[in-house]
Every structure is written in C-alpha cells, then in structure tokens.
Design a protein around this motif. Structure first.
Motif, mmCIF file in Angstrom:
data_model
loop_
_atom_site.group_PDB
_atom_site.id
_atom_site.type_symbol
_atom_site.label_atom_id
_atom_site.label_comp_id
_atom_site.label_asym_id
_atom_site.label_seq_id
_atom_site.Cartn_x
_atom_site.Cartn_y
_atom_site.Cartn_z
ATOM 1 N N SER A 103 -2.538 -2.497 -4.158
ATOM 2 C CA SER A 103 -2.751 -3.789 -4.826
ATOM 3 C C SER A 103 -4.079 -3.848 -5.560
ATOM 4 N N THR A 104 -5.013 -2.948 -5.244
ATOM 5 C CA THR A 104 -6.335 -2.918 -5.907
ATOM 6 C C THR A 104 -6.602 -1.493 -6.386
ATOM 7 N N PRO A 105 -5.954 -1.047 -7.456
ATOM 8 C CA PRO A 105 -6.114 0.344 -7.878
ATOM 9 C C PRO A 105 -7.524 0.679 -8.343
ATOM 10 N N ASP A 106 -8.216 -0.266 -8.994
ATOM 11 C CA ASP A 106 -9.565 0.026 -9.487
ATOM 12 C C ASP A 106 -10.537 0.328 -8.350
ATOM 13 N N LYS A 107 -10.328 -0.316 -7.224
ATOM 14 C CA LYS A 107 -11.219 -0.125 -6.088
ATOM 15 C C LYS A 107 -10.765 1.022 -5.197
ATOM 16 N N VAL A 108 -9.471 1.129 -4.978
ATOM 17 C CA VAL A 108 -8.945 2.114 -4.028
ATOM 18 C C VAL A 108 -9.001 3.522 -4.595
ATOM 19 N N LEU A 109 -8.616 3.695 -5.849
ATOM 20 C CA LEU A 109 -8.503 5.031 -6.423
ATOM 21 C C LEU A 109 -9.861 5.687 -6.683
ATOM 22 N N PHE A 141 3.129 7.560 -0.487
ATOM 23 C CA PHE A 141 2.407 7.012 -1.630
ATOM 24 C C PHE A 141 2.275 5.485 -1.556
ATOM 25 N N THR A 142 2.230 4.941 -0.336
ATOM 26 C CA THR A 142 2.012 3.512 -0.150
ATOM 27 C C THR A 142 0.731 3.303 0.637
ATOM 28 N N HIS A 143 -0.245 2.663 0.006
ATOM 29 C CA HIS A 143 -1.524 2.382 0.667
ATOM 30 C C HIS A 143 -1.398 1.119 1.514
ATOM 31 N N SER A 144 -2.263 0.988 2.500
ATOM 32 C CA SER A 144 -2.192 -0.159 3.415
ATOM 33 C C SER A 144 -2.466 -1.478 2.697
ATOM 34 N N SER A 145 -3.131 -1.437 1.531
ATOM 35 C CA SER A 145 -3.398 -2.682 0.792
ATOM 36 C C SER A 145 -2.182 -3.187 0.042
ATOM 37 N N PHE A 146 -1.143 -2.363 -0.077
ATOM 38 C CA PHE A 146 0.066 -2.744 -0.814
ATOM 39 C C PHE A 146 1.018 -3.457 0.129
ATOM 40 N N ASN A 147 1.409 -4.684 -0.218
ATOM 41 C CA ASN A 147 2.273 -5.493 0.645
ATOM 42 C C ASN A 147 3.712 -4.996 0.564
ATOM 43 N N THR A 148 4.197 -4.533 1.692
ATOM 44 C CA THR A 148 5.582 -4.074 1.766
ATOM 45 C C THR A 148 6.297 -4.790 2.893
ATOM 46 N N SER A 149 7.594 -4.862 2.815
ATOM 47 C CA SER A 149 8.398 -5.510 3.852
ATOM 48 C C SER A 149 9.607 -4.619 4.165
ATOM 49 N N PRO A 150 9.678 -4.050 5.355
ATOM 50 C CA PRO A 150 8.662 -4.069 6.408
ATOM 51 C C PRO A 150 7.467 -3.171 6.043
#
Length: 336
Positions: A119-125, A46-55
C-alpha cells in the motif's frame, strides 16, 4: 573438482567484518528464473504486510522460513568449496553471504521488487529490510513448491545464483584476515566527547545535543548516524555500528571543525596562564620578574623605590607591681 585455496584460519575479531566493504560488483552469467506451479503460493510471496488482503496472506511467515533455509544452503555451498576452512572462517563468510544487504541486492538482481504488492510503494520499496525479506520469502516458496524430493534442484538454483559472490567474499575475507581495515575503539574516541563538553562549558554555550538515526537494519547490520548540534547548528556527523561509537565519532569531527577546540584551550591562552603563574610566584618570593624591553623601561621610569621609614624606638614598659599574698580566713580550719 579443483578446490580453491583456503584463507587463513585466523578468527575475525571485528564483528560484522563485511560491513567495511561494498557489495562485490559481480553477477551470475545467467540469472536463474522459476515459474511457480501454485498461484496461491506465488501471490503470498509478493504480498507485503502493509497490503490489505482478505484473508490476510502476506509473506511474513515465508520470510521466517527463508532465512534459516538460506543459511543451510550457504553452509552446504561453503563446505563444498572450502573443506579446509575453520569453523570461524565459515561462520564469518556465511554471515556475509546471508546478510540483509546482500539479500536485498539479490532481490534487485532478480527483479522481485517489481512484483511486490504494497500500500506504500514509495516507502516500502526503498527499505533494505523489506527487499531482503522478499528474497528470503521467495527462497522459502521455491522450497515449498519443489518439495523435499527436489531439494537438489533448489540447491542447484541457489548455487548458480550465489557462486560469484562466494568467490568474491572469499577473496575479501583473505585480505581482511591479513590486514583488517582500521577501526577506532570506544576508548580511543571517548576523550573527544569530553573535550567537546569542556569546550561548550568554557565558552558558556549550552551542552551539545546528539541526535541519532538508524538505517532500519537489525543485529550486526545496523548502522547509527549521530549529528552534533552545538549553539543551535549542526557542526558534525558520525556513523558507526552502535550509538556510543557514532556519538564519539561525531564528537571527533566536531573537535576538528572547531579551531579553538583543536588545541584544547588554545596555545595563546596557555602561554598567558604560564606568564601569570610566573608573576605570582615572583611576587611571592618578593622579586619583580619583568621581562622584555618595554617592561624594563617602565621600571626605569618609576625611578628608585622610596626609602623605608626608620624603625620605631623600642617601647618602655613599666615594671609590674607585685601582687599581695592572699591572707588566710579568720575561721579557716587549721588557723589559731
């Protein structure tokens, strides 16, 4: 087990045949659910590539694994239910059951999109591709969490979810094989673009502009929309599976929207041209071909034509004088 009746083995010649039909309004009696034993794997799903994660640990690698896995499970499902189908028919059905639109529909059916981190739910979803990728990543994560020893449980979960859609698409494919929906080929639509160009040139307008926009899909699921801009305004739109077909469809609708272009150069203009040709031909033959009472009154008002002038008398030419014979030179050879 009762084996359903097979559809025709006639291959489908229309490419993405399922794009001509909406997604069947069916659903499983009970929506299957699953609880992951690995929180890390569940977080990756449930993590999209637009969401900044580390790592960085998004679901792109799971999506890459989930699509061929869905094709494998679907092939097993189809060959179990329809063992007498031809390879072409199974391939066409599998293409519909593993398409991006259906996978996006299954994602909404399972409410997977509500847990997606982006990070952009309105566009991604709102993207069909993102939702389809999420379902494929979820399927791959189920396979990893269950392991190879529990592949039968994975197949049972997929079977309960997809069975209503298998029967629905099987019935649609049977109808499609008997009477496929009409489609306009490129050769049939190409003259409309030429006629639109000709109309703009005759009316001294700028050449029409064609603006394209896709639905964001890939492969056979892509759809192009073309807008025709003529004289600074949008006059028509067309949608097709390729840019050139969308352009021709939009040109066809533009021709319908322009009354003067519907009849080519117009019936009145063609009639005037024919009359002009007749007058020119009549003048070339030396006869006036004027028709109608108004033209005849004009001829009578002019009166009879003036008489021709008398012919000129023949001119008397003087007789030419004879030319003198040349005299030989005095010292010319052969003279005495």
């Amino acid at each position: 087990m009762n084996v359903p009746k097979s559809v025709s083995d006639k291959p489908s010649s229309s490419g993405a045949w399922y794009s001509a039909y909406p997604i069947p309004a069916v659903a499983p009696t009970t929506i299957p659910t699953y609880t992951f034993s690995s929180p890390t794997l569940e977080a990756q799903v449930f993590t999209h590539s637009s969401f900044n994660t580390s790592p960085p640990a998004d679901n792109s690698s799971l999506t890459w694994l989930g699509h061929p896995l869905a094709q494998t499970l679907c092939s097993l499902h189809l060959t179990t239910y329809f063992p007498t189908l031809s390879t072409q028919a199974i391939t066409d059905l599998r293409a519909a059951l593993t398409s991006k639109p259906l996978h996006a529909h299954l994602c909404r059916l399972l409410n997977l999109h509500k847990n997606l981190h982006t990070s952009t739910p309105d566009k991604v979803l709102t993207s069909e591709k993102v939702l389809a990728d999420l379902f494929e990543a979820y399927l791959a994560a189920l396979s990893r969490d269950l392991g190879l020893n529990r592949f039968h449980d994975l197949y049972a979960w997929y079977h309960s979810l997809l069975t209503p859609f298998v029967h629905a698409y099987h019935n649609l494919y049977a109808q499609h094989s008997v009477a496929p929906p009409p489609r306009n080929g490129r050769q049939e639509l190409a003259p409309y673009t030429s006629r639109l160009m000709e109309y703009a040139a005759k009316n001294k307008l700028e050449p029409p502009k064609f603006e394209f926009e896709s639905n964001g899909q890939q492969g056979t699921d892509i759809q192009w929309r073309c807008c025709v801009v003529l004289d600074g305004r949008v006059v028509s739109r067309g949608i097709a599976g390729s840019k050139i077909e969308a352009k021709h469809c939009a040109s066809k609708e533009a021709i319908k929207a322009i009354p003067a272009a519907t009849e080519g150069d117009g019936g009145a203009t063609a009639a005037v041209r024919r009359k002009k040709k007749e007058v020119f031909r009549a003048r070339a033959r030396g006869t006036a071909r004027m028709q109608g009472p108004q033209q005849q009154q004009q001829v009578q008002a002019l009166g009879p034509p003036p008489p021709l002038p008398p012919p000129l008398p023949p001119m008397s030419m003087p007789m030419p004088m004879p030319m003198p014979m040349p005299m030989p030179y005095a010292n010319a050879p052969g003279t005495t």
